[in-house]
Write an enzyme that holds these catalytic residues in place. Structure first.
Site, PDB file in Angstrom:
ATOM      1  N   TYR A  20      17.718 -21.294 101.762  1.00 35.47           N
ATOM      2  CA  TYR A  20      17.413 -20.355 101.989  1.00 35.47           C
ATOM      3  C   TYR A  20      16.508 -19.431 101.356  1.00 35.47           C
ATOM      4  O   TYR A  20      16.842 -19.731 100.098  1.00 35.47           O
ATOM      5  CB  TYR A  20      18.854 -19.808 102.016  1.00 35.47           C
ATOM      6  CG  TYR A  20      19.648 -18.297 102.208  1.00 35.47           C
ATOM      7  CD1 TYR A  20      19.415 -17.079 103.410  1.00 35.47           C
ATOM      8  CD2 TYR A  20      20.391 -17.709 101.028  1.00 35.47           C
ATOM      9  CE1 TYR A  20      19.444 -16.375 102.882  1.00 35.47           C
ATOM     10  CE2 TYR A  20      20.209 -16.407 100.721  1.00 35.47           C
ATOM     11  CZ  TYR A  20      20.149 -15.347 102.075  1.00 35.47           C
ATOM     12  OH  TYR A  20      20.156 -14.224 101.746  1.00 35.47           O
TER      13      TYR A  20
ATOM     14  N   ASP B  89      12.006 -22.739  94.103  1.00 31.76           N
ATOM     15  CA  ASP B  89      13.117 -21.461  94.382  1.00 31.76           C
ATOM     16  C   ASP B  89      14.618 -22.011  93.611  1.00 31.76           C
ATOM     17  O   ASP B  89      15.001 -23.134  94.355  1.00 31.76           O
ATOM     18  CB  ASP B  89      13.707 -21.188  95.430  1.00 31.76           C
ATOM     19  CG  ASP B  89      14.470 -20.552  95.752  1.00 31.76           C
ATOM     20  OD1 ASP B  89      15.446 -19.979  95.122  1.00 31.76           O
ATOM     21  OD2 ASP B  89      15.204 -20.015  96.981  1.00 31.76           O
TER      22      ASP B  89
ATOM     23  N   LYS C 287      20.165 -14.711  89.708  1.00 31.03           N
ATOM     24  CA  LYS C 287      21.298 -14.457  89.148  1.00 31.03           C
ATOM     25  C   LYS C 287      22.032 -15.305  87.273  1.00 31.03           C
ATOM     26  O   LYS C 287      23.138 -15.261  86.508  1.00 31.03           O
ATOM     27  CB  LYS C 287      22.942 -14.494  89.529  1.00 31.03           C
ATOM     28  CG  LYS C 287      23.130 -15.217  90.330  1.00 31.03           C
ATOM     29  CD  LYS C 287      24.124 -14.827  92.027  1.00 31.03           C
ATOM     30  CE  LYS C 287      24.216 -16.019  92.441  1.00 31.03           C
ATOM     31  NZ  LYS C 287      23.654 -16.465  93.669  1.00 31.03           N
TER      32      LYS C 287
END
Length: 423
Positions: free
Chosen positions: A138, A233, A261
């Site tokens: 994802y 990622d 985050k």
């Protein structure tokens, strides 16, 4: 009227992110009022041991005192300026000086935005169009990444969300994770028109799936051969798997890396960075445009920089969270074997997953063999007994520095009881 009824009246689905909806476990979501260390407390005062950790970034646990005090102090100066601050320079300098594969970095506001920007940059830098991703990985909800997993070898991307046009995904190719042979076929078919290959170096959005021994090294070699960029990622693995993320852990250098985050200690932030010659293509230096009014927000920068400095100055934290993770997952393996449960454990560092299948899980298709109905029953049992795990089979368990042996022993007892109740 319950709070969830009220939420449904004003918010689509009653939640501001689908992962909070508890639909996969056929329950209504809990609403959290506060958190501290390794615990969450809902609006009814019930306490939960938290293994979601705001989906990964809370390496130091909830409400860390040093982070909290620095954020309060920063708030006294104002919350947002819409202009440059020293704090964002300090953050960029700290990351670039301590992460060897990042020479320049650009702050954004989420992992989704970081990925979207990095892919645009890869296309701008290489002058190529196509992007290769892996089934089950994802990369946020930007249009080009919302492609059906398993859409077929070397086929045009099929949109996986209403509202996404095929033209947005036609240059995205999704192939099985851990499969170098298919990736090489894709490179051969599309010759030199692949701008980049993007992946979670440790997949954590189909549950935790580890790369096999040759996979990441082979990716690097193929990208070099075909002059494509390799993007890691690291929204999940960055600063968690090690201080230098998966790149440091596996000894593989990507061309670009994306964060979320985790560099804000859980606050809304993201970033993408890499080699100077690539990053200098970003506006205002170059022709690849990307902007954001809230990028480098002073409160997020304060929280994030405080956490990163604590991690850098106290790298024994990694030994602790990894040891606690090993203690949890190895004992869980023993519980599964002792009780002959149909479960498989994958873990690395301080993150892992329990899959409700006996088969080895090494890619998206093998992960999908998990019994999600059993997981839903397991989740409910765990929640009832005061342990909060992800409300979906295909997510990760995260360990923070506030999870100690006593807490994990309590959790292991609850896990065994919870699984026994569904077998």
């Amino acid at each position: 009227m319950s709070i969830f009824d009220t939420a449904n009246k004003y918010i689509p689905g009653g939640v501001n992110s689908p992962v909070r909806a508890f639909k996969a476990v056929d329950l209504e979501p809990i609403f959290i009022e506060k958190a501290n260390k390794s615990y969450l407390y809902d609006i009814n005062g019930k306490e939960y041991i938290d293994y979601v950790c705001s989906w990964g970034p809370l390496i130091l646990g909830h409400n860390n005192e040093e982070i909290k005090q620095n954020v309060i102090k920063a708030c006294e100066n104002g919350l947002s300026y819409g202009t440059a601050t020293k704090l964002e320079v300090d953050m960029a300098q700290f990351i670039c000086e301590n992460i060897t594969h990042i020479e320049k970095i650009r702050m954004v506001n989420s992992g989704t935005e970081a990925v979207m920007s990095a892919i645009r940059l890869a296309r701008g830098y290489t002058g190529k169009d196509k992007v290769v991703k892996f089934d089950g990985c994802y990369h946020g909800h930007s249009d080009s990444m919302l492609i059906q997993a398993g859409s077929g070898l070397m086929t045009e991307g099929i949109p996986d969300s209403s509202g996404v046009t095929k033209s947005c995904t036609m240059d995205t190719i999704s192939i099985p994770y851990n499969n170098l042979d298919i990736l090489e076929e894709v490179f051969k078919k599309h010759s030199y028109n692949i701008a980049c290959v993007i992946l979670e170096p440790v997949a954590a959005n189909m549950g935790v799936v580890l790369p096999n021994d040759a996979f990441l090294k082979g990716l690097r070699q193929l990208c070099d051969t075909y002059k494509s960029l390799l993007i890691f990622d690291e929204v999940i693995t960055g600063f968690r798997l090690s201080f230098g993320g998966a790149s440091e852990y596996f000894g593989i250098t990507p061309d670009l890396v994306t964060y979320g985050k985790i560099i804000g200690a859980g606050m809304p932030v993201g970033a993408y960075g890499g080699k100077k010659e690539i990053m200098d293509m970003v506006a205002p230096n170059g022709a690849v445009y990307q902007a954001g009014t809230l990028s480098g927000n002073p409160i997020a920068m304060t929280a994030g920089l405080t956490q990163l400095k604590i991690l850098k100055e106290n790298e024994s934290i990694y030994s602790n969270i990894n040891n606690m993770s090993k203690y949890l997952f190895e004992n869980l393996k023993y519980i599964i074997k002792r009780n002959n449960f149909d479960c498989t454990i994958n873990y690395i560092g301080s993150l892992g997953s329990i899959f409700f299948t006996r088969e080895k899980v090494f890619d998206y298709m093998s992960a999908k063999k998990s019994d999600t109905k059993k997981y839903a029953k397991y989740f409910k049992n765990m929640l009832d007994k005061g342990v909060y795990i992800a409300p979906a089979q295909f997510e990760a368990i995260f360990i923070s520095n506030e999870h100690n042996k006593e807490i994990i022993d309590k959790t292991l007892n609850i896990i065994e009881d919870s699984i026994k109740n569904i077998i």
